[in-house]
Design a protein around this motif. Structure first.
Motif, PDB file in Angstrom:
ATOM      1  N   LEU A 114       0.820  -1.212   0.000  1.00  0.00           N
ATOM      2  CA  LEU A 114       0.000   0.000   0.000  1.00  0.00           C
ATOM      3  C   LEU A 114       0.852   1.259   0.000  1.00  0.00           C
ATOM      4  O   LEU A 114       0.381   2.340  -0.305  1.00  0.00           O
ATOM      5  CB  LEU A 114      -0.875   0.030   1.258  1.00  0.00           C
TER       6      LEU A 114
ATOM      7  N   SER B  92     -10.899   9.443  -6.977  1.00  0.00           N
ATOM      8  CA  SER B  92     -11.460   8.116  -6.714  1.00  0.00           C
ATOM      9  C   SER B  92     -12.983   8.128  -6.797  1.00  0.00           C
ATOM     10  O   SER B  92     -13.574   7.217  -7.370  1.00  0.00           O
ATOM     11  CB  SER B  92     -10.984   7.587  -5.360  1.00  0.00           C
ATOM     12  N   LEU B 210     -11.311   2.343  -2.889  1.00  0.00           N
ATOM     13  CA  LEU B 210     -10.041   2.251  -2.162  1.00  0.00           C
ATOM     14  C   LEU B 210      -8.863   2.082  -3.127  1.00  0.00           C
ATOM     15  O   LEU B 210      -7.834   2.739  -2.980  1.00  0.00           O
ATOM     16  CB  LEU B 210     -10.115   1.075  -1.192  1.00  0.00           C
ATOM     17  N   ILE B 214      -5.951   4.900  -3.324  1.00  0.00           N
ATOM     18  CA  ILE B 214      -4.541   4.597  -3.036  1.00  0.00           C
ATOM     19  C   ILE B 214      -3.684   4.851  -4.270  1.00  0.00           C
ATOM     20  O   ILE B 214      -2.589   5.399  -4.180  1.00  0.00           O
ATOM     21  CB  ILE B 214      -4.409   3.141  -2.527  1.00  0.00           C
ATOM     22  N   TRP B 217      -3.259   8.583  -4.556  1.00  0.00           N
ATOM     23  CA  TRP B 217      -2.418   9.058  -3.445  1.00  0.00           C
ATOM     24  C   TRP B 217      -0.936   8.778  -3.723  1.00  0.00           C
ATOM     25  O   TRP B 217      -0.072   9.612  -3.454  1.00  0.00           O
ATOM     26  CB  TRP B 217      -2.854   8.349  -2.162  1.00  0.00           C
ATOM     27  N   ASN B 218      -0.658   7.597  -4.260  1.00  0.00           N
ATOM     28  CA  ASN B 218       0.725   7.184  -4.480  1.00  0.00           C
ATOM     29  C   ASN B 218       1.251   7.575  -5.850  1.00  0.00           C
ATOM     30  O   ASN B 218       2.416   7.337  -6.151  1.00  0.00           O
ATOM     31  CB  ASN B 218       0.849   5.665  -4.316  1.00  0.00           C
ATOM     32  N   VAL B 264      -3.198   6.294   4.229  1.00  0.00           N
ATOM     33  CA  VAL B 264      -3.528   5.153   3.383  1.00  0.00           C
ATOM     34  C   VAL B 264      -3.621   3.875   4.217  1.00  0.00           C
ATOM     35  O   VAL B 264      -4.515   3.048   4.053  1.00  0.00           O
ATOM     36  CB  VAL B 264      -2.477   5.015   2.266  1.00  0.00           C
ATOM     37  N   PHE B 268      -6.922   1.513   4.730  1.00  0.00           N
ATOM     38  CA  PHE B 268      -6.866   0.110   4.346  1.00  0.00           C
ATOM     39  C   PHE B 268      -7.281  -0.798   5.503  1.00  0.00           C
ATOM     40  O   PHE B 268      -8.052  -1.735   5.342  1.00  0.00           O
ATOM     41  CB  PHE B 268      -5.467  -0.270   3.883  1.00  0.00           C
TER      42      PHE B 268
END
Lengths: 293, 286
Positions: A114, B92, B210, B214, B217-218, B264, B268
């Motif tokens: 993640l 998202s 999700l 993610i 975000w990354n 994150v 999760f």
């Protein structure tokens, strides 16, 4: 079974419209325009000249491109032959009946995937530091003969990258193997055991044939992902690294397109990579079909 | 026989525990490093040892790095955190809505062109993202959207992968009879989608939200090429800059990395069941 349509004709298109419009503008159009772009030399996005197939011809003779190909291939081999066997091993251990704490182990092993590649790279920049890093300190303790101040980020760039991605992705791939293992018919496993088959025989003749299709899929995804490696070496080494040991195909694409400003050469690199990956996917599908029939 | 299986069981736990420890060590290293003072940083690899309670030198720990991230105007970490939250949330939610609508149309309507659109979706799955970098950048430049959030977000809102996942999920979870019955009762098409279809595919909705959150975000390469103004940078780009400028300030770098991954991780852990189910559904059933 035919039924009268009871929804208005426009209904499906209402739902499909946002996707179709965005897909057309930001997927189909760039995809098609990249063919033309790869036949040009550009200086930033504004100015360009048509050069025909020169970009492709240059690429074949570009020594840096071949260094990038070699590095990317080495990293991909690491994913396939180091990371995936470990992922499968973890999945086999987690799949043992009556194991306690399975959910916790699964959560722990999965969690590194993640973390974004950029953040993994900053973290591993410190872990792999030759003098102050955690890894060399830990190795010195458990294995006194291991050379002090081992230069991971100077001379052993590829093992360092494979190690970082092992931490990050082994648990991710384990999830797929575990899901596949849970579909294996346990009565077959029991029957083989009753017939006196050892663990290796059970794995080789019962478990493996059942999970082979998913394994092929995981291996394909892993190759596709590994061939696109960019952020990890780019951040970890701040660029291609000493003697370009960390230069990858996508990093070379990025450097040419967005540092030098030649989007045409970048598009040509993109097409070479894409054609290779698409070819690979087709071969894998053909092999899978053959195995099934 | 009994002792042999006991031995195997003990070995299993031993290997798993060792692997878990190796997996967690970098996280522990990160958390400890983010709170250690400059002097204590090299004294110990995890927590600084000393004569305080629990054998820890509590004076070697500090909130200085964390505070500096948010107060030093040259770092702008608070702004980057907000940028990441905004960028990942908007991307998202809109991408999930777009994918769910598209998947619904392909799964539950018969219309001319359905085969063609389905083929496009499947074909797009094998296009590697780096191929689109250069032409998308040229397109965003021509649209005048370089260095804007729109230029960063809009190109990612048509996920073929998502349409494919929702098509499968809706085929499995939304019965045609139910849709027809609702239509007989006079339910409009839009209400039908939001009040019947979406609730029925909730697990996929959660998983895909999700996954895309993610992913955004990354995402590093997207904002790195589209954005130029530091006040618009998300955390992924900001941390790369911190590493470039303050590369030897390890405490600061680790505090920044920690702040970047905690949101994150929290999301999760809250939604992990749905996430893993969604992740593997396409691979194993398909």
């Amino acid at each position: 079974m035919s039924r009268a349509r009871i929804y208005p004709l426009w209904a499906p298109w209402l739902f499909l419209a946002p996707f179709v419009v965005l897909f057309g503008v930001f997927m189909a159009y760039p995809l098609i325009s990249s063919i033309g772009l790869s036949l040009q030399q550009t200086y930033g996005p504004g100015t360009s000249v048509s050069v025909g197939l020169k970009n492709y011809a240059d690429l074949i003779r570009d020594p840096l491109f071949w260094i990038a190909v070699r590095n990317t291939a080495l990293y991909t081999a690491g994913s396939l032959f180091v990371q995936l066997p470990i992922a499968l091993g973890l999945a086999l251990l987690l799949n043992r009946p009556r194991l306690r704490g399975r959910a916790w182990f699964r959560l722990i092993f999965f969690s590194p995937s993640l973390v974004g590649l950029v953040f993994v790279a900053t973290l591993f920049g410190l872990i792999l530091h030759e003098r102050e890093g955690l890894l060399n300190a830990a190795l010195a303790r458990v294995w006194p003969a291991f050379p002090r101040e081992f230069p991971w980020l100077q001379r052993f760039v590829m093992p360092a990258l494979i190690l970082a991605s092992l931490w990050m992705y082994a648990g991710f791939n384990m999830i797929y193997f575990l899901a596949a293992l849970q579909t294996v018919d346990q009565t077959l496993v029991e029957a083989a055991r009753v017939d006196g088959a050892g663990p290796w025989h059970v794995f080789r003749h019962v478990t493996w044939p059942a999970i082979a299709p998913v394994s092929g899929f995981v291996a394909l995804l892993s190759v596709i992902g590994s061939m696109q490696l960019f952020e990890l070496p780019y951040i970890l080494l701040g660029g291609p690294g000493p003697e370009s040991r960390g230069l990858t195909i996508v990093m070379y694409l990025y450097q040419n397109g967005f540092e030098t400003g030649d989007l045409g050469y970048a598009a040509a690199i993109g097409w070479v990579l894409a054609l290779f990956l698409i070819g690979l996917a087709l071969v894998q599908r053909a092999l899978q079909r053959e195995a099934l029939s | 026989m009994k002792t042999r299986s006991q031995l195997a069981s003990a070995a299993t736990y031993l290997i798993l525990a060792g692997a878990a420890l190796l997996t967690l060590a970098p996280f522990a290293y990160l958390v400890c490093g983010a709170f250690k003072t400059r002097d204590a940083f090299f004294a110990a690899h995890f927590l600084p040892r000393g004569s305080g309670p629990l054998g820890i030198d509590w004076n070697g720990l500090t909130l200085e790095h964390l505070a500096r991230l948010f107060t030093d105007p040259s770092l702008r970490f608070g702004v980057s955190l907000l940028n990441s939250v905004f960028y990942a949330s908007v991307s998202s939610v809109l991408a999930t809505l777009c994918a769910a609508m598209g998947g619904y149309a392909l799964a539950r309507f018969a219309f001319r062109g359905r085969g063609f659109v389905t083929a496009l979706v499947l074909g797009a799955l094998i296009v590697p993202a780096p191929l689109l970098l250069a032409p998308t950048y040229a397109l965003i430049h021509r649209l005048g959207l370089l260095d804007t959030f729109a230029g960063l977000i809009v190109p990612g809102l048509a996920p073929a992968f998502g349409v494919y996942l929702f098509r499968q999920a809706i085929r499995n979870a939304v019965p045609t009879d139910l849709l027809e019955a609702a239509r007989m009762d006079g339910c409009g098409e839009v209400r039908l989608f939001f009040e019947i279809v979406l609730p029925l595919c909730r697990p996929m909705l959660g998983a895909f939200l999700l996954i895309t959150f993610i992913g955004a975000w990354n995402n590093f390469i997207g904002p790195q090429i589209i954005l130029q103004s530091p006040e618009r940078f998300p955390l992924a780009v900001a941390i790369a800059q911190v590493k470039g400028v303050y590369g030897t300030d390890y405490g600061l770098l680790m505090a920044g990395t920690l702040v970047s991954i905690v949101p994150v991780m929290a999301l999760f852990i809250g939604l992990q069941r749905e996430f893993i189910a969604g992740l593997t559904s396409g691979a194993v059933k398909g």
